[in-house]
Design an enzyme around this catalytic site. Structure first.
Site, PDB file in Angstrom:
ATOM      1  N   PHE A  94      15.776  39.778  45.078  1.00  0.00           N
ATOM      2  CA  PHE A  94      17.127  40.329  45.087  1.00  0.00           C
ATOM      3  C   PHE A  94      18.125  39.167  45.110  1.00  0.00           C
ATOM      4  O   PHE A  94      18.015  38.283  45.962  1.00  0.00           O
ATOM      5  CB  PHE A  94      17.322  41.238  46.304  1.00  0.00           C
ATOM      6  CG  PHE A  94      18.593  42.029  46.259  1.00  0.00           C
ATOM      7  CD1 PHE A  94      18.687  43.177  45.472  1.00  0.00           C
ATOM      8  CD2 PHE A  94      19.701  41.624  46.966  1.00  0.00           C
ATOM      9  CE1 PHE A  94      19.867  43.902  45.417  1.00  0.00           C
ATOM     10  CE2 PHE A  94      20.890  42.355  46.912  1.00  0.00           C
ATOM     11  CZ  PHE A  94      20.970  43.486  46.133  1.00  0.00           C
ATOM     12  N   ASP A 165      12.232  40.866  53.897  1.00  0.00           N
ATOM     13  CA  ASP A 165      13.365  41.746  53.637  1.00  0.00           C
ATOM     14  C   ASP A 165      12.805  43.136  53.349  1.00  0.00           C
ATOM     15  O   ASP A 165      12.039  43.322  52.390  1.00  0.00           O
ATOM     16  CB  ASP A 165      14.182  41.221  52.449  1.00  0.00           C
ATOM     17  CG  ASP A 165      15.473  42.003  52.250  1.00  0.00           C
ATOM     18  OD1 ASP A 165      15.503  43.200  52.594  1.00  0.00           O
ATOM     19  OD2 ASP A 165      16.446  41.418  51.733  1.00  0.00           O
ATOM     20  N   TYR A 190      21.721  51.675  54.370  1.00  0.00           N
ATOM     21  CA  TYR A 190      22.334  52.666  53.468  1.00  0.00           C
ATOM     22  C   TYR A 190      21.414  53.130  52.345  1.00  0.00           C
ATOM     23  O   TYR A 190      21.781  53.987  51.572  1.00  0.00           O
ATOM     24  CB  TYR A 190      23.636  52.125  52.868  1.00  0.00           C
ATOM     25  CG  TYR A 190      23.540  50.754  52.218  1.00  0.00           C
ATOM     26  CD1 TYR A 190      23.035  50.603  50.943  1.00  0.00           C
ATOM     27  CD2 TYR A 190      23.947  49.619  52.906  1.00  0.00           C
ATOM     28  CE1 TYR A 190      22.947  49.353  50.364  1.00  0.00           C
ATOM     29  CE2 TYR A 190      23.864  48.360  52.335  1.00  0.00           C
ATOM     30  CZ  TYR A 190      23.362  48.230  51.061  1.00  0.00           C
ATOM     31  OH  TYR A 190      23.269  46.993  50.491  1.00  0.00           O
ATOM     32  N   LYS A 191      20.205  52.553  52.241  1.00  0.00           N
ATOM     33  CA  LYS A 191      19.297  52.960  51.154  1.00  0.00           C
ATOM     34  C   LYS A 191      18.476  54.174  51.610  1.00  0.00           C
ATOM     35  O   LYS A 191      19.043  55.213  51.853  1.00  0.00           O
ATOM     36  CB  LYS A 191      18.456  51.759  50.735  1.00  0.00           C
ATOM     37  CG  LYS A 191      19.356  50.708  50.051  1.00  0.00           C
ATOM     38  CD  LYS A 191      18.644  49.428  49.709  1.00  0.00           C
ATOM     39  CE  LYS A 191      19.617  48.499  48.977  1.00  0.00           C
ATOM     40  NZ  LYS A 191      19.159  47.117  48.936  1.00  0.00           N
ATOM     41  N   ARG A 339      16.484  53.004  36.901  1.00  0.00           N
ATOM     42  CA  ARG A 339      15.799  53.098  38.189  1.00  0.00           C
ATOM     43  C   ARG A 339      15.970  54.500  38.768  1.00  0.00           C
ATOM     44  O   ARG A 339      17.073  55.039  38.773  1.00  0.00           O
ATOM     45  CB  ARG A 339      16.455  52.087  39.141  1.00  0.00           C
ATOM     46  CG  ARG A 339      15.514  51.267  39.934  1.00  0.00           C
ATOM     47  CD  ARG A 339      16.189  50.143  40.687  1.00  0.00           C
ATOM     48  NE  ARG A 339      17.506  50.415  41.225  1.00  0.00           N
ATOM     49  CZ  ARG A 339      18.003  49.804  42.298  1.00  0.00           C
ATOM     50  NH1 ARG A 339      17.285  48.916  42.960  1.00  0.00           N
ATOM     51  NH2 ARG A 339      19.214  50.064  42.726  1.00  0.00           N
TER      52      ARG A 339
HETATM   53  C1  LIG Z   1      20.097  46.107  48.797  1.00  0.00           C
HETATM   54  C2  LIG Z   1      19.523  44.812  49.187  1.00  0.00           C
HETATM   55  C3  LIG Z   1      20.299  43.869  49.873  1.00  0.00           C
HETATM   56  C4  LIG Z   1      21.738  44.172  50.149  1.00  0.00           C
HETATM   57  O1  LIG Z   1      22.322  43.326  51.034  1.00  0.00           O
HETATM   58  P1  LIG Z   1      23.762  43.663  51.622  1.00  0.00           P
HETATM   59  O2  LIG Z   1      24.090  42.473  52.395  1.00  0.00           O
HETATM   60  O3  LIG Z   1      23.636  44.914  52.421  1.00  0.00           O
HETATM   61  O4  LIG Z   1      24.687  43.901  50.466  1.00  0.00           O
HETATM   62  C5  LIG Z   1      19.705  42.675  50.246  1.00  0.00           C
HETATM   63  N1  LIG Z   1      18.400  42.412  49.944  1.00  0.00           N
HETATM   64  C6  LIG Z   1      17.636  43.312  49.267  1.00  0.00           C
HETATM   65  C7  LIG Z   1      16.222  43.013  48.965  1.00  0.00           C
HETATM   66  C8  LIG Z   1      18.185  44.521  48.861  1.00  0.00           C
HETATM   67  O5  LIG Z   1      17.453  45.399  48.178  1.00  0.00           O
END
Ligand SMILES: *Cc1c(COP(=O)(O)O)cnc(C)c1O
Length: 380
Positions: A94, A165, A190-191, A339
């Site tokens: 990511f 993560d 939030y996911k 997706r």
């Molecule tokens: C969605 C996601 C993030 C998002 O990070 P934010 O700081 O909340 O914007 C980070 N790492 C991964 C792997 C993600 O899927």
């Protein structure tokens, strides 16, 4: 079909936010920090999320964003291995995770370098020079799952530490961080947890690191005694030292109501239903949408992916815009990925079938070629 990116609003969350605003903030004002439990909220909610990830009480807290928490976790882990220089991750992780590693190495007083190893070479790249391994457990595009226990074991065998993560894992796949002996972890609220747009993130640190770990964003909420208002920073005991500033109470309350729903379900059944829905979607797309230039971009076995599935198509963006206009909300990831999130909390086999029907119609009529589906918006 987008719960992997932004889970939907539940009645419980809506009611909780209304109550926090109207009666806690509205009537209790500053007293709410004590009377409504706001001060304990990060740790209390952390422990609830801890139940979903295999953490012990006191190992997880809720604060800030995943990106910010990743900075803290990587820094804490690297400080525990000061004589080693390598921070290892994978290319196409990511992007924010890679950007944070870049920012961390530029700002750290330790002399670190980032190495990105392709997945098939990753285990061999974990070596004696490695300080910290930083990986995303479920890949944000393909959904491919890393073998957490195996990679964590290899990391420890060479004397390094690991930060996982869990942004696309929590609420999506079974997790047992302590069984895998994970050192640090972060993840999104939030996911799949459905905590609402910009919900706070969580951070986990194994208890064995608590006494020695430090984090770089040493704000007053991580202080041993914030309301003593002293000039010198003294870290709080335990996971609370991972906090920085005042938590966003409304956002964290929304997340708490969302997580409470997970504590009501039988997680084993929940994950079984998730796999069943994912398999049904894959089979129906194969059957109904084959031959239109769509390619599976996820592991073909449901056992090897998280709770989303991706396809490529040369008109991926336009097709997703067309799907969204027809009420089938997935998302698009550059350069050409469609997706689809598969959340058993609110999707049924019938919903999946309806989604595939619309998908088929769009592909057969090529309605996605209409001009209104070609313009890219700021958020895809
Ligand atoms: C969605 C996601 C993030 C998002 O990070 P934010 O700081 O909340 O914007 C980070 N790492 C991964 C792997 C993600 O899927």
């Amino acid at each position: 079909m987008n719960g992997n990116s932004l889970g939907p609003l539940s009645r419980d969350v809506r009611d909780r936010v209304n109550a926090v605003v109207a009666s806690e903030w509205g009537e209790q004002l500053i007293r709410g920090w004590n009377s409504a439990g706001w001060y304990e909220l990060p740790g209390r909610l952390g422990d609830k999320i801890g139940q979903l990830i295999g953490a012990k009480p006191g190992e997880t807290t809720v604060c800030d964003s995943t990106s910010v928490n990743l900075y803290k976790a990587v820094s804490a882990a690297a400080d525990l291995r000061p004589d080693r220089s390598k921070i290892l991750s994978e290319p196409r992780n990511f992007p924010s995770d890679l950007y944070i590693l870049d920012g961390y190495t530029k700002n750290s007083a330790l002399d670190h370098r980032i190495e990105l190893a392709e997945r098939q070479n990753l285990v061999d790249a974990i070596d004696d020079a490695t300080a910290v391994v930083v990986l995303t457990h479920v890949h944000y595009v393909s959904g491919a799952v890393f073998p957490m226990a195996e990679i964590t074991r290899r990391t420890h065998d060479v004397g390094a530490l690991i930060v996982w993560d869990l942004s696309h894992s929590v609420g999506a796949v079974p997790l047992d961080l302590n069984q895998a002996k994970v050192d640090f972890a972060v993840g999104c609220g939030y996911k799949h947890l459905n905590g609402g747009p910009g919900a706070p993130a969580f951070i986990f640190a194994a208890e064995r690191h608590h006494a020695a770990m430090q984090q770089p964003l040493s704000g007053w909420f991580g202080h041993a005694n914030p309301f003593a208002f002293t000039d010198d920073y003294v870290a709080a005991e335990g996971i609370r030292r991972m906090l920085t500033g005042t938590p966003g109470v409304i956002g964290a309350s929304a997340l708490e109501a969302a997580v409470d729903l997970f504590l009501e379900v039988d997680l084993q059944e929940y994950f079984q239903k998730s796999q069943q829905l994912s398999e049904v979607f894959q089979q129906q797309v194969d059957q109904e949408c084959g031959g239109f230039g769509l390619e599976l971009a996820s592991p073909p076995s449901v056992l090897e992916r998280g709770a989303h599935i991706s396809y490529t198509h040369e008109h991926g963006y336009a097709i997703m815009q067309n799907l969204i206009a027809r009420g089938v909300i997935g998302d698009f990831r550059a350069p050409h990925y469609l997706r689809f999130g598969i959340s058993p909390m609110f999707l049924s086999v019938e919903d999946i079938a309806k989604g595939v029907e619309v998908f088929r119609e769009i592909l057969t009529t090529r309605s996605f070629l209409l001009p209104e589906y070609q313009t890219r918006q700021a958020v895809t």
